[in-house]
Design a protein around this motif. Structure first.
Motif, PDB file in Angstrom:
ATOM      1  N   VAL A 117       0.831  -1.208   0.000  1.00  0.00           N
ATOM      2  CA  VAL A 117       0.000   0.000   0.000  1.00  0.00           C
ATOM      3  C   VAL A 117       0.863   1.254   0.000  1.00  0.00           C
ATOM      4  N   VAL A 118       1.852   1.294   0.862  1.00  0.00           N
ATOM      5  CA  VAL A 118       2.695   2.483   0.983  1.00  0.00           C
ATOM      6  C   VAL A 118       3.550   2.683  -0.270  1.00  0.00           C
ATOM      7  N   ALA A 119       4.196   1.613  -0.723  1.00  0.00           N
ATOM      8  CA  ALA A 119       5.114   1.731  -1.862  1.00  0.00           C
ATOM      9  C   ALA A 119       4.393   2.203  -3.120  1.00  0.00           C
ATOM     10  N   ILE A 120       3.271   1.577  -3.443  1.00  0.00           N
ATOM     11  CA  ILE A 120       2.547   1.937  -4.667  1.00  0.00           C
ATOM     12  C   ILE A 120       1.781   3.244  -4.470  1.00  0.00           C
ATOM     13  N   GLY A 121       1.264   3.467  -3.271  1.00  0.00           N
ATOM     14  CA  GLY A 121       0.538   4.704  -2.993  1.00  0.00           C
ATOM     15  C   GLY A 121       1.406   5.939  -3.135  1.00  0.00           C
ATOM     16  N   VAL A 122       2.631   5.866  -2.634  1.00  0.00           N
ATOM     17  CA  VAL A 122       3.552   6.997  -2.737  1.00  0.00           C
ATOM     18  C   VAL A 122       3.821   7.344  -4.203  1.00  0.00           C
ATOM     19  N   MET A 123       3.901   6.329  -5.054  1.00  0.00           N
ATOM     20  CA  MET A 123       4.239   6.562  -6.460  1.00  0.00           C
ATOM     21  C   MET A 123       3.041   7.002  -7.306  1.00  0.00           C
ATOM     22  N   LEU A 124       1.832   6.545  -6.976  1.00  0.00           N
ATOM     23  CA  LEU A 124       0.710   6.741  -7.895  1.00  0.00           C
ATOM     24  C   LEU A 124      -0.396   7.671  -7.400  1.00  0.00           C
ATOM     25  N   TYR A 125      -0.649   7.720  -6.091  1.00  0.00           N
ATOM     26  CA  TYR A 125      -1.850   8.395  -5.607  1.00  0.00           C
ATOM     27  C   TYR A 125      -1.917   9.867  -6.032  1.00  0.00           C
ATOM     28  N   ALA A 126      -0.859  10.616  -5.753  1.00  0.00           N
ATOM     29  CA  ALA A 126      -0.887  12.058  -6.045  1.00  0.00           C
ATOM     30  C   ALA A 126      -1.082  12.326  -7.542  1.00  0.00           C
ATOM     31  N   ASP A 127      -0.401  11.566  -8.379  1.00  0.00           N
ATOM     32  CA  ASP A 127      -0.529  11.762  -9.830  1.00  0.00           C
ATOM     33  C   ASP A 127      -1.932  11.419 -10.322  1.00  0.00           C
ATOM     34  N   MET A 128      -2.537  10.359  -9.764  1.00  0.00           N
ATOM     35  CA  MET A 128      -3.884   9.980 -10.182  1.00  0.00           C
ATOM     36  C   MET A 128      -4.903  11.043  -9.791  1.00  0.00           C
ATOM     37  N   VAL A 129      -4.736  11.621  -8.612  1.00  0.00           N
ATOM     38  CA  VAL A 129      -5.648  12.681  -8.170  1.00  0.00           C
ATOM     39  C   VAL A 129      -5.514  13.909  -9.067  1.00  0.00           C
ATOM     40  N   LYS A 130      -4.284  14.258  -9.450  1.00  0.00           N
ATOM     41  CA  LYS A 130      -4.049  15.393 -10.341  1.00  0.00           C
ATOM     42  C   LYS A 130      -4.711  15.175 -11.703  1.00  0.00           C
ATOM     43  N   LEU A 131      -4.730  13.916 -12.147  1.00  0.00           N
ATOM     44  CA  LEU A 131      -5.333  13.601 -13.445  1.00  0.00           C
ATOM     45  C   LEU A 131      -6.857  13.655 -13.399  1.00  0.00           C
ATOM     46  N   GLY A 132      -7.448  13.661 -12.189  1.00  0.00           N
ATOM     47  CA  GLY A 132      -8.894  13.746 -12.074  1.00  0.00           C
ATOM     48  C   GLY A 132      -9.569  12.512 -11.513  1.00  0.00           C
ATOM     49  N   TYR A 133      -8.813  11.537 -11.037  1.00  0.00           N
ATOM     50  CA  TYR A 133      -9.412  10.347 -10.413  1.00  0.00           C
ATOM     51  C   TYR A 133      -9.986  10.743  -9.053  1.00  0.00           C
ATOM     52  N   PRO A 134     -11.139  10.182  -8.659  1.00  0.00           N
ATOM     53  CA  PRO A 134     -11.727  10.514  -7.349  1.00  0.00           C
ATOM     54  C   PRO A 134     -10.850  10.022  -6.205  1.00  0.00           C
ATOM     55  N   LYS A 135     -10.581  10.892  -5.252  1.00  0.00           N
ATOM     56  CA  LYS A 135      -9.654  10.579  -4.161  1.00  0.00           C
ATOM     57  C   LYS A 135     -10.067   9.334  -3.384  1.00  0.00           C
ATOM     58  N   LYS A 136     -11.361   9.278  -3.020  1.00  0.00           N
ATOM     59  CA  LYS A 136     -11.820   8.167  -2.181  1.00  0.00           C
ATOM     60  C   LYS A 136     -11.690   6.836  -2.907  1.00  0.00           C
ATOM     61  N   ARG A 137     -12.035   6.831  -4.187  1.00  0.00           N
ATOM     62  CA  ARG A 137     -11.957   5.585  -4.961  1.00  0.00           C
ATOM     63  C   ARG A 137     -10.507   5.104  -5.069  1.00  0.00           C
ATOM     64  N   VAL A 138      -9.611   6.038  -5.356  1.00  0.00           N
ATOM     65  CA  VAL A 138      -8.203   5.656  -5.504  1.00  0.00           C
ATOM     66  C   VAL A 138      -7.658   5.113  -4.182  1.00  0.00           C
ATOM     67  N   ALA A 139      -7.978   5.794  -3.087  1.00  0.00           N
ATOM     68  CA  ALA A 139      -7.515   5.340  -1.772  1.00  0.00           C
ATOM     69  C   ALA A 139      -8.097   3.968  -1.424  1.00  0.00           C
ATOM     70  N   GLY A 140      -9.395   3.783  -1.711  1.00  0.00           N
ATOM     71  CA  GLY A 140     -10.023   2.498  -1.436  1.00  0.00           C
ATOM     72  C   GLY A 140      -9.446   1.384  -2.279  1.00  0.00           C
TER      73      GLY A 140
END
Length: 424
Positions: A117-140
């Motif tokens: 969770v931490v390794a992939i989250g650090v690399m992808l979460y912020a970029d996905m949110v910037k692209l317009g992905y819903p925060k809650k869905r990405v986190a879930g």
């Protein structure tokens, strides 16, 4: 009286917030000193504690924890993410598929759900949110996809289960590969459904075959790591412990000399973090061994076996009851703690009913992973919250559709043993 003291003291210690490893040891000592007519010397407990760690299989845990930390810091996981993105990044919601696939790859490297969770989250979460992905869905999605960590081998919890029951760790790993692929496919299907329903973004840049090839070549040293680990085990050339040691060496070589994203001076902190993580797991295993011995020596386990046999349960009904029991325990106990606490009690019962040891092992392992996604313990949710900075409630709402898919696979494993044995 022994049963009341053993479990009563354990519940009291847990209720007041004592860590599970100390709780198990304290419950054992309370039973020895307070139970009338229970003549066991306190000196036997240290023997059982150290005896619980006298297994070469357990050494694999420390090696895999160390290998996972090196891979996270050494750029190996980021290369895998880039390769996944080059393959499926152009589909609507493609980055969500990249997240699932990257978690599956990293699961085959680390064997830990929170680490994934931490390794992939650090690399992808912020970029996905910037692209317009819903925060809650990405986190879930990150929480549930990280749950492939203990299922796709190498898996720390499978090693613990094999050590306790004598099950073949290689067969557990083979079953884990197949079930992990099923989970990955289900999660991707849910992603595609919500990508079209909620109009998730699509990568506008077209990736050429040349770029895919270049990404693949760059990722080859990283991709070789799971090949070395699993290939060595399945071919019979290495035991899980030996393959874990080789994984550490290969991860060091790749991180220091190929990708060069890690320096020699970084190793001290990596070794320190790995030692702390391994010690926590091993301490739980050690004290649980003493707990299990008291449980068996007092005759409680024999009485439980006789009671279950008297109920004339069929294997399917028994598996359903055990699945629900494990899910309940998973909401307030860490996965490995649940495994070392309950498996010595439950496996003799399952064995009496003729349940396959690998099938039962997968029920235990997947249930413990589900526990990492459900409050209040929910280590995957805590890990995701540390990366996303979202409230736990928001993450839980976002994970619901993916969680339902994961649990559906779990009960398919519970009800249909062939889902497990199909891959052996």
């Amino acid at each position: 009286m022994v049963t009341a003291l053993l479990f009563g003291s354990m519940i009291v210690f847990l209720a007041i917030g004592v860590p599970i490893s100390f709780t198990l040891g304290a419950a054992v000592m309370a039973t020895i000193f307070l139970a009338p007519d229970f003549t066991v010397s306190p000196g036997i407990i240290p023997q059982r504690i150290f005896g619980g760690l006298e297994s070469t299989s357990i050494m694999a845990i420390a090696f895999f924890v160390l290998a996972g930390n090196i891979m996270t810091k050494g750029g190996i996981s980021s290369c895998i993410v880039e390769f996944c993105n080059s393959i499926i990044g152009n589909i609507r919601g493609g980055m969500s598929l990249v997240l699932v696939l990257a978690c599956a790859f990293f699961a085959a490297l680390s064997g830990s759900a929170p680490a994934t969770v931490v390794a992939i989250g650090v690399m992808l979460y912020a970029d996905m949110v910037k692209l317009g992905y819903p925060k809650k869905r990405v986190a879930g999605l990150l929480v549930v996809s990280g749950g492939m960590g203990p299922i796709i081998p190498p898996s720390i919890i499978m090693i613990v289960y094999g050590t306790i029951t004598g099950a073949s760790i290689s067969k557990m790993f083979k079953a884990g590969v197949g079930i992990g692929i099923i989970i990955m496919v289900i999660l991707m299907a849910v992603c595609l459904f919500y990508a079209h329903k909620e109009q998730w973004p699509k990568n506008a840049k077209r990736i050429s075959l040349k770029e895919i090839g270049s990404s693949f070549v760059h990722a080859i040293p990283a991709i070789l790591l799971p090949v070395i680990i699993l290939g060595g085990i399945y071919s019979g050339l290495m035991t899980p412990t030996e393959s874990a040691a080789v994984a550490v060496v290969w991860a060091l070589v790749v991180s220091l000399f190929v990708y060069k994203e890690m320096k020699v001076q970084d190793l001290w902190q990596i070794f320190l973090d790995s030692a702390k993580g391994s010690a926590m797991i091993l301490f739980i295993i050690a004290t649980s061994t003493a707990f299990s011995w008291i449980f068996a020596y007092s005759g409680i386990s024999g009485d439980m076996v006789a009671f279950i046999k008297g109920l004339n349960l069929n294997p399917t009904l028994f598996c359903i009851l055990i699945a629900l029991l494990l899910l309940a325990f998973g909401t307030f106990l860490e996965g490995i703690a649940t495994c070392v606490l309950l498996v010595p009690i439950l496996w003799p019962l399952a064995h009496v009913l003729g349940i396959d040891i690998i099938h039962f092992g997968m029920i235990v392992c997947i249930a413990n992973v589900v526990g990492t996604m459900t409050p209040p313990v929910a280590v995957d949710i805590f890990a995701a919250a540390s990366v996303t900075k979202l409230d736990m409630g928001d993450i839980v709402k976002g994970e619901i559709p993916f969680f339902i898919g994961y649990v559906a696979v779990y009960f398919a494993v519970v009800l249909f043993p062939k889902v497990t044995t199909l891959f052996l």
